[in-house]
Structure formats: C-alpha cells, structure tokens
Design a protein around this motif. Structure first.
Motif, mmCIF file in Angstrom:
data_model
loop_
_atom_site.group_PDB
_atom_site.id
_atom_site.type_symbol
_atom_site.label_atom_id
_atom_site.label_comp_id
_atom_site.label_asym_id
_atom_site.label_seq_id
_atom_site.Cartn_x
_atom_site.Cartn_y
_atom_site.Cartn_z
ATOM 1 N N ALA A 180 1.201 -1.327 -0.152
ATOM 2 C CA ALA A 180 0.154 -0.023 0.356
ATOM 3 C C ALA A 180 0.552 1.563 0.143
ATOM 4 O O ALA A 180 0.605 2.358 -0.971
ATOM 5 C CB ALA A 180 -1.318 -0.009 1.096
ATOM 6 N N PHE A 181 2.116 1.411 0.779
ATOM 7 C CA PHE A 181 2.780 2.240 1.224
ATOM 8 C C PHE A 181 3.690 3.028 -0.611
ATOM 9 O O PHE A 181 3.794 3.977 -0.905
ATOM 10 C CB PHE A 181 3.713 1.992 2.090
ATOM 11 N N ASN A 182 3.988 1.487 -0.945
ATOM 12 C CA ASN A 182 4.786 1.798 -2.701
ATOM 13 C C ASN A 182 3.436 2.201 -3.435
ATOM 14 O O ASN A 182 3.878 3.178 -4.480
ATOM 15 C CB ASN A 182 5.171 0.805 -3.254
ATOM 16 N N SER A 183 2.492 2.267 -3.579
ATOM 17 C CA SER A 183 1.336 2.034 -4.730
ATOM 18 C C SER A 183 0.923 3.503 -4.416
ATOM 19 O O SER A 183 0.744 4.034 -5.563
ATOM 20 C CB SER A 183 0.021 1.033 -4.476
ATOM 21 N N SER A 184 1.036 3.929 -3.253
ATOM 22 C CA SER A 184 0.910 6.068 -2.798
ATOM 23 C C SER A 184 2.006 6.363 -2.938
ATOM 24 O O SER A 184 1.484 7.652 -3.879
ATOM 25 C CB SER A 184 0.371 5.223 -1.447
ATOM 26 N N LEU A 185 3.177 5.810 -2.818
ATOM 27 C CA LEU A 185 4.261 6.209 -3.665
ATOM 28 C C LEU A 185 4.457 6.908 -4.618
ATOM 29 O O LEU A 185 4.582 8.377 -5.200
ATOM 30 C CB LEU A 185 5.304 5.959 -2.303
ATOM 31 N N THR A 209 0.009 7.754 5.387
ATOM 32 C CA THR A 209 -0.780 6.260 6.952
ATOM 33 C C THR A 209 -0.406 5.058 6.806
ATOM 34 O O THR A 209 -0.059 4.210 7.849
ATOM 35 C CB THR A 209 -1.677 6.221 6.553
ATOM 36 N N ALA A 210 -0.456 4.251 5.577
ATOM 37 C CA ALA A 210 0.315 2.777 5.477
ATOM 38 C C ALA A 210 1.369 2.615 6.014
ATOM 39 O O ALA A 210 1.351 1.876 6.882
ATOM 40 C CB ALA A 210 0.670 2.423 4.018
#
Length: 227
Positions: A180-185, A209-210
């Motif tokens: 989720a972090f990598n996708s949002s980044l 948030t992730a």
C-alpha cells in the motif's frame, strides 16, 4: 334447655361389650347430640386430636415427584458447572499458549531489529523525506516536494527503504501495508510531477498512513524519530 338438647339427639347403636352376648347380643343406644353448639365443640376436640405431634407423615406421589425433579435438576446443575470449569480451564490454557507465542514473536522481532541498524537507518531517512514532502505540500510548493521525492520510484532512498521493508516484514499484514505504501508513493510522485496539488496531498496522506501502520505492526515506531 337440657331437655330440648336431649330431645333432639340422634341415637347411634353400638354393640354391647358383654362376653355373654355373642348369641343374644343387643345394642345400646348412645345419643349424640345434634345441637349446633355441642357439634361445634366436638368438632374442635376432634381437630385437636388430629393435630397431635404423633400424627403420621403423609408421603404423596406428588411430593415424591417434586423431590425427584429437584434432585435431578441439582444433578444437572452440578454437571453443568463441572463442564464449565473444564471449558474455562481449556480456554485459559489456550490463552496462555497464545500469549507465549506472541511473546516469542516479539522477542524474535526485537532481535531482528537490533541486528538491523543499517536498515533502521534507511527507514529513518524515509521518515525525514516524508516529513519534508509534507511541509512542502502544506505550502502548495510542488517544486520543493518534487526535489525531495525525485522523479520516480527508482530513487535511491526508495530502493533502500524497500530493502528495509523486505527484511523486517514477517507477516502478511505487514507486507500488505508495504504494498500500500509503495502504491501510494508512486501516485504521489506522479501527481507532484503533474503539478496536481490535491491529488498529491491525497496520495501523501495514504503513503504516510500505510507507513505508520507498518511501523506499528513491526514495533519500529518507537525506534524511529519524527513519527
């Protein structure tokens, strides 16, 4: 008055108690008074006689049935309590085993973190990067945010952060937060490059948030400054 009482009496015949009267027995009339006052007195005396302490205890079928049902219910209650105690003991034992497993996992995780100073440094750099990007986005300064992020997810700081993620993530939940972090980044870097302020802010919040969830799951939140 006595004459009237006697005149209204009814005779009751009782057999004679004489031994020689077996063949020529006769009965003597005994008068029982039918006067209401006398009858009431006799009734009270009979009632008192029946109420003596030597009266037999009467055991009825209903009484026996109630006694049997009461004993049966108490027996069931005793068995239920015993079964409940066994279940509680099993639950306590299962809970204790779970606590032991969780404690073992925490100790193992702490051991991995303690031996991963370099990876912890990568994550600390990530915290600083995200903090700088957040401050730039508050001012709607996309140029400053872009200079911190770099042009793509191939930036060195992103690659180093993923090295730390891969080493310190042990559960599927932790790996989900990393994804989720990598996708949002990636969305954040793209939005900043396109000068889209609103999309950049939304993507930043999702990334932060992730990352915070991941650090909480892994126990690294206390190891990193600025969270």
């Amino acid at each position: 008055m006595a004459k009237n009482i006697l005149s209204t009496s009814n005779p009751i015949l009782l057999p004679s108690s004489s031994p020689s009267s077996s063949s020529s027995s006769f009965v003597k009339p005994i008068h029982v008074c039918s006067n209401p006052i006398i009858k009431s007195t006799l009734k009270r005396e009979l009632t008192l006689c029946k109420a003596t302490p030597h009266s037999p205890i009467v055991v009825t079928k209903r009484g026996l049935s109630i006694s049997f049902i009461t004993s049966f219910v108490l027996s069931l209650a005793g068995k239920k309590n015993a079964n409940a105690a066994i279940l509680e003991a099993d639950d306590d034992e299962e809970l204790l085993e779970k606590v032991k497993r969780d404690r073992k996992k925490r100790l193992e995780k702490q051991g991995v973190i303690s031996s991963s100073k370099q990876e912890t440094g990568y994550l600390q750099d990530l915290v600083y990067k995200l903090s700088a990007v957040g401050q730039a986005l508050e001012k709607n300064d996309l140029s400053a945010a872009g200079s911190v992020l770099g042009g793509s997810t191939d930036a060195d700081w992103v690659q180093r952060a993923n090295i730390a993620f891969n080493k310190l993530s042990s559960s599927s939940e932790e790996k989900t937060e990393v994804d989720a972090f990598n996708s949002s980044l990636a969305s954040l870097i793209s939005s900043v490059s396109k000068k889209d302020v609103e999309s950049s802010k939304i993507a930043f919040v999702s990334s932060a948030t992730a990352f915070e969830k991941w650090t909480s799951m892994t126990g690294l939140a206390a190891q990193l400054k600025g969270l």
